[in-house]
Design an enzyme around this catalytic site. Sequence first.
Site, PDB file in Angstrom:
ATOM      1  N   ILE A   1     -10.390   7.379   8.842  1.00 22.85           N
ATOM      2  CA  ILE A   1     -10.576   6.531   7.671  1.00 22.85           C
ATOM      3  C   ILE A   1      -9.250   5.792   7.500  1.00 22.85           C
ATOM      4  CG2 ILE A   1      -9.942   8.487   6.152  1.00 22.85           C
ATOM      5  CD1 ILE A   1     -11.624   7.303   3.959  1.00 22.85           C
ATOM      6  N   SER A   2      -9.320   4.472   7.342  1.00 24.96           N
ATOM      7  CA  SER A   2      -8.088   3.673   7.266  1.00 24.96           C
ATOM      8  C   SER A   2      -7.289   4.043   6.028  1.00 24.96           C
ATOM      9  CB  SER A   2      -8.421   2.188   7.205  1.00 24.96           C
ATOM     10  OG  SER A   2      -9.045   1.781   8.382  1.00 24.96           O
ATOM     11  N   GLN A   3      -6.004   3.721   6.056  1.00 24.38           N
ATOM     12  CA  GLN A   3      -5.174   4.009   4.885  1.00 24.38           C
ATOM     13  C   GLN A   3      -5.640   3.126   3.729  1.00 24.38           C
ATOM     14  OE1 GLN A   3      -1.625   1.811   7.075  1.00 24.38           O
ATOM     15  NE2 GLN A   3      -1.018   2.417   5.029  1.00 24.38           N
ATOM     16  N   PRO A   4      -5.522   3.593   2.488  1.00 24.32           N
ATOM     17  CA  PRO A   4      -6.046   2.858   1.331  1.00 24.32           C
ATOM     18  C   PRO A   4      -5.524   1.421   1.251  1.00 24.32           C
ATOM     19  CG  PRO A   4      -5.270   5.025   0.670  1.00 24.32           C
ATOM     20  CD  PRO A   4      -4.924   4.876   2.105  1.00 24.32           C
TER      21      PRO A   4
ATOM     22  N   ARG B   1     -12.212   8.333  -3.235  1.00 25.59           N
ATOM     23  CA  ARG B   1     -11.843   8.430  -1.807  1.00 25.59           C
ATOM     24  C   ARG B   1     -11.919   9.870  -1.306  1.00 25.59           C
ATOM     25  NH1 ARG B   1      -8.818   5.658   2.397  1.00 25.59           N
ATOM     26  NH2 ARG B   1      -7.335   7.058   3.384  1.00 25.59           N
TER      27      ARG B   1
END
Lengths: 828, 241
Positions: free
Chosen positions: B90-93, B64
Amino acid sequence: MTINPYFLSVALLAGSIIAYEIALVRLFSIAQWHHFAHMIISLALLGFGASGTAISLTQRWLMGNRWKFDEVDRRFHNAYTICGLLYSISVVVCFVLHQYVPFNPLMLVWQPSQVLSIFVLYLILSLPFFFGAACIGLALLRFAENVNRLYFFDLFGSGLGALGIIVTMYLIPPAQNLTLILAIGFCAVLIANWESWKTRQWRRIISITGIAAAFIVYLLFNPISIKISPYKGLSSTLNFPDAQVLNERHSPFGVLHVVRSGLIRAVPGLSLNTQHPVQPQLGLFTDADGMTAITDFSGDLSKLGYLGDTTSALAYHLMEPPHVLVLGAGGGGDVLNALYHDAVSVDAIELNPQVLELVAKEHKDFAGGIYAPDSPYPVQVHVAEARGFVRATTKRYDLIQIALLDSVSASAAGTHALSESYLYTVEAFTDLYQHLTPGGIISITRWLKTPPRDMIRLFATAVEALEQSDNRVPAQQLAMIRGWRTGTLLIKKGTFDTADRAAIQNFCRERSFDLAYYPQMPEVEANRYNQLTEPIYFRAAQAILSNERKQFYEGYPFNIRPTTDNRPYFFQFLRFDSLIQMVRAVGRSAIPFIEWGYLLLIATLIQAVLAGLVLILIPLFFLKRETTAPTAHNSRFTNWRVFIYFLSLGVGFMFIEMSFIQKFLLLLANPTYAVAVVLCAFLLFAGLGSFFSLKLKTVVKLRQPPIIVAIGVLSVLALIYLQLLPPIFHRFLASSDTLKVVVSIGLIAPLAFFMGMPFPLGIEWLQRHHPHLIAWAWGINGYASVVSAILATCLAIAFGFNLVILLAVGIYLIGGCVHLRRERETAA
Amino acid sequence: MKQLCFILATFILSIAVPSHSSDDDFKSDREWMVKRQINAQGITDGRIGVKNRSVLEAMRRVLRHEFVPDRYKSQAYVDMPLPIGYDQTISQPYIVAYMTELLDPKKEHKVLEVGTGSGYQAAVLAELVDHVYTIEIIKELGESAEKRLKQLDYKNVTVKIGDGYFGWEEHAPYDAIIVTAAPDHIPPMLIHQLKPGGKLCIPVGGRFQVQNLTLVQKTESGSIMTRQVMPVVFVPLTGDH
């Protein structure tokens, strides 16, 4: 009669400070979001109170030896000039500087270091308020014996400033208003230096003029720009490769941008089953967000088939071609929907005249001339506030559509939580209902939230509105459906019969919309296509219509009780008890359910109270030494009484002013003009009250001290208005705007007149007995105004505006009692 | 004073947390991320954790930190969305993993992604399916994502610069479609390009907000159903309801 140049200077400064505050709110609303604007500016306003603290601490030096008038005058004059210059400069410099602070409010949850940025913002933005208020505080200290006249100029200037900024918002772009405010600040400084003109101190005059000219010329050639948050709708859209801003307009209603891009497609509530292509659109943004679409319409209605596949089209399937009223016409989506469904006539209501102008003139060809005066379609546009229009018109409609104009992200984040809405109240629904033809329908569409809130509150509000009317059977008059993003509620003037129910079922089945409620609906029909964990909407509707309504309201994790004109906060769903439990249960995962608007308001209140208390208490330690009271015990009592008295004046004034602004919104309808007229009237007449305050005793033979008389009269008036305003408003609702303004001013005048008296009378009393406390009192009044403005909103959300007025009266009376005791002790 | 505060705040905010020197240094971060923030067994804050082992494994494998700007590398494995430039995030994991699990990816699947962003979601999917087609409207973002994915040796990802509204007809139908930005309606063409039995996942909520997910399913008969899927279980907390 000669006017003291300082008084004129104070009027200009007071006007420019209030204009600066209003301009800042606008600028923040454009660059960020409204609820953050509210918090940051409220806290920055503490600079007002901080000036009182600073003057308190420096007054010994400032006033110097009271017998050396020259020295006192020189020090005061220099301090006033420097503060005035710093105010003028900081108005622009601090705004520019704050844009460089790395603050992203959306990251606040994720990045605790953002809190530091907020404090830096408070500090930077409070400076102009600090310096501006310092000038007024200094003048108050210097001319305490003429406080009634000085306060008159202060309030008079504020009133004109509030009115003036509304006008200039039409004329010049939002950020350039700051240049104008800076120029006014410099003018105020030059006027205060009138003596220097007379005594030909050219160096001083040239220095001030030179600084002013340098700033103004620089800003004319390098206009201030606004850095809009990259996460607002406009910024995102401008990232599209073909995006182009076609038009920009500004007014007190907001900044409008029309953007062209082949990638703009907005059709709230479109069915997943639709087979119709969406027409090209232009995006119309208000304050860089909240997009409404202007649709490419060539006159071929068959190309608008997709509009028939939205939840808001349901009502058209239950009636013959109707006479339609669209409330919130925006770019024209709902108007086109009406035309697509062969509406006989459409009255389109829009608050912002510039929106209509853009669609009717600038993009007439693109929009197919739907708003144009020579429109080939049966559409008539009206610039009006929705509720005001409905109350004033005598027409009846087959269908009243309330459009969905707010953006989905704003709705989801709860950014409207602090906004009053007089369109989604029990009284509003009653008004709309009365304007339906027999068998007519009110259709309201809202974004769906998870967990469900909006639609359930709408349903509850509709049920209560129907119950308050005679011969109503809410269970037979309501229908509710939902898609995956929007829901639509129908309220019928009559009952939904078998044919209606069949039509609703067919409409939903063909478009994969879910039935949430219709008369005699079985639960098995709910929650079929857009599945929730349980048929929440259906069960909520059943509970609201049953005897268990109260228990349902109490048990639901959000506040979904009906909203009323007294508590018009439709978008405020937060319940603290539920929130605490939710946070305990799921920790950070509760974030999606948090509505930030109300929480930020509470956070603002806590910060303001803490900062205010610290800054108010600091001078007490130093003032002890200066007290003239014979004992420390008496000194402490005096300080506390001064504290309570001026605190009560600040709180009482703001509570009444804010509550009555809200009440007059219903009469004046247009929120921007209503605020301008009411605020201006309050300040001007309070100024007049101040002017005549010291003459009160000589004009009328009073048995009680003038302060007590003023507080008594204003309390009685406020209580009378609480009862009398509703019938008076009802009487004048259909009157012309001019008459409404005259009536409003006539009603405000006596109340404001007496509200303007207690402060100068209190300062005059201090001047006679405890002059060293004047600056401190000014600071207390400043803090109280800031804190009470926030507190009034909190209380209105929780308990309604009527209670805020009652509290104000109580608080004023406490102030009066404290003064009475003080007066008697002094006399004794 | 104000200058001091500003300088102090700016300084603190811009402090770069000591950066890791190699990918190996991030391995433990990644493991921690999966264990504590994503895996159903490790999550203790009430969220629905991810159970699909292959999805968890993919989250362990994808680097990531290579998909975030240098200044955010140190926060790459913190469960939060991060800016990636061009006003995108970028979206949270957790959301990436959860959305991926919802699609029920299989080795033979062909997946369409609308909104490539930095390419992280595409990389996670690429670990699990046969081929990922991804469309990005912002040229600069799409090109840098394509370059990044190539450098990281993702051969089964094809990036296109263009308008995702109309899907990618050329490779349709898809077993799954993932839309990373929530519009106010789901483009009809995307539904059309979904295989019967296929799934479409779309997050609802603004940037930096934890998002609720909508799962659209096309049944074998071609009818469309949606399901609201939330990252936490919504349990009414008071009363009977």
